[in-house]
Write a protein that holds these residues in place. Structure first.
Motif, short mmCIF file in Angstrom:
data_model
loop_
_atom_site.label_atom_id
_atom_site.label_comp_id
_atom_site.label_asym_id
_atom_site.label_seq_id
_atom_site.Cartn_x
_atom_site.Cartn_y
_atom_site.Cartn_z
N ASP A 86 0.82 -1.22 0.00
CA ASP A 86 0.00 0.00 0.00
C ASP A 86 0.85 1.27 0.00
N LYS B 84 6.26 3.05 -3.34
CA LYS B 84 6.19 4.03 -4.42
C LYS B 84 6.86 3.54 -5.71
N GLU C 291 7.90 1.39 -9.08
CA GLU C 291 7.19 0.75 -10.18
C GLU C 291 7.35 -0.76 -10.12
N ASP D 286 4.61 -10.46 -14.61
CA ASP D 286 4.05 -9.54 -13.61
C ASP D 286 4.44 -9.92 -12.19
N GLN E 69 5.29 -6.35 -10.62
CA GLN E 69 4.94 -5.09 -11.24
C GLN E 69 3.92 -4.40 -10.34
N LYS E 70 4.10 -3.13 -10.09
CA LYS E 70 3.20 -2.43 -9.18
C LYS E 70 1.74 -2.50 -9.63
N THR E 71 1.55 -2.49 -10.95
CA THR E 71 0.19 -2.53 -11.48
C THR E 71 -0.53 -3.82 -11.10
N LYS F 291 -2.24 -3.55 -7.57
CA LYS F 291 -3.11 -2.39 -7.37
C LYS F 291 -4.34 -2.69 -6.54
N ASP F 292 -5.06 -3.77 -6.84
CA ASP F 292 -6.32 -4.08 -6.16
C ASP F 292 -6.19 -5.29 -5.23
N TYR G 243 -2.70 -12.22 -14.67
CA TYR G 243 -1.31 -11.78 -14.70
C TYR G 243 -0.37 -12.96 -14.96
N ASN H 22 -12.09 -2.54 0.34
CA ASN H 22 -11.27 -1.41 0.75
C ASN H 22 -10.88 -1.43 2.22
#
Length: 309
Positions: free
Chosen positions: A81, A84, A86, A114, A159-161, A164-165, A185, A299
């Motif tokens: 979370d 920072k 990538e 990924d 990979q940070k992407t 993400k969730d 992924y 969340n």
């Protein structure tokens, strides 16, 4: 930021500085901007104080400190979370993972993957307490759909992407590759060096193995039915209803073709009604869970941060 290295730590005061030195040497050879995030998982020793001292000398060293021990999954989630970079690299803070293997993970990332998982091909752990339970756990974990040799290895690159969730709880950090695989992924693994522990005590035991096994059973179920829970509950309900109707039909046939009184088989009639009603309830619950799925707590966080620097 190019790279974020996250290292959950629970009572690892003697390993904090040596790990930093090894990571610093490797990352300076790789080049680019990087940060090292220690997640103090409610340590009772001087893990937090040692990390703060490093931060004063090198601001690339960050600290996330929990109010209490929330577990490795929560620690990793906090790192994900707040990272920072990538590319995010996770590893244990006990010095058993070798930072010199970071370039091997990054090489696979450059190939388009990924998630790259470390494989402790030659583990330096006790046979009975760690190696055998790990092999059993890895065999069972392969049922999640991802074919890896070492689900328990924290040393991974992402990979940070891809993160993400992601939300992990309990002992789910083991099954992050399965969660990512389910989302489409690309996952792979590479052999890494594994070193014996020199300082501190292992946090792995029978209790953690049991919890991990239960999480695995739920994860397999979740992977198959989380998107359509009505498939599981509805199918089960349909089976119960069909069973009840078959028994009921048999009793009706026996009455009208062979003259057997229904009241002589009252327990079976009660069973028929019970099966049909229970099956109907399961189908209804299936529809309700489809609705609840829409408001699932994606969340919510599984940790509580006391301090961050």
């Amino acid at each position: 930021m190019d790279y974020s290295i996250i290292a959950p730590a629970y009572n690892e005061e003697k390993n904090i500085k040596p790990l930093y030195k090894e990571i610093k040497k490797v990352m300076e050879e790789i080049g680019g901007r990087w940060e090292l995030i220690y997640i103090d998982d409610g340590s009772t020793d001087k893990t937090k104080q040692k990390t703060k001292k490093l931060h004063k000398k090198d601001e690339r060293v960050k600290l996330i400190s929990f109010k209490r021990n929330f577990g490795q999954s929560a620690a990793l989630q906090a790192g994900f979370d707040h990272a920072k970079g990538e590319i995010i690299i996770s590893m244990d803070a006990d010095l058993q993972n070798d930072p010199k293997d970071i370039p091997k993970l990054l090489e696979k990332i450059k190939e388009g993957y990924d998630c790259v998982c470390g494989w402790r091909k030659n583990r330096k752990d006790p046979l009975i307490r760690k190696k055998i339970p790990s092999k059993i756990s890895n065999k069972l974990a392969s049922l999640t759909g991802v074919k890896l040799h070492d689900f328990g290895c924290t040393f991974r690159a992402y990979q940070k992407t891809a993160l993400k969730d992601l939300n992990i709880y309990g002992e789910e950090h083991r099954y992050i590759p399965s969660k990512l695989y389910k989302k489409g992924y690309k996952i792979t693994e590479t052999p890494i060096n594994h070193r014996p522990r020199e300082h501190g005590k292992t946090k792995y035991g029978a209790k953690r193995l049991i919890k991990g096994s239960l999480d695995l059973a739920f994860h397999i179920f979740w992977n198959r039915y989380s998107l359509r829970p009505v498939h599981f509950l509805g199918t089960s309900g349909f089976i119960f209803m069909v069973a009840g109707l078959l028994i009921g039909s048999y009793r009706v046939i026996m009455k009208y073709l062979f003259g057997e009184p229904l009241l002589q088989h009252l327990p079976q009639l009660i069973l028929v009604i019970g099966l049909v009603l229970f099956g109907l309830l399961l189908i209804i619950f299936g529809f309700l869970t489809e609705i609840l799925k829409k408001i699932y707590y994606e969340n919510k966080k599984s940790y509580n941060v006391e301090e961050k620097i």
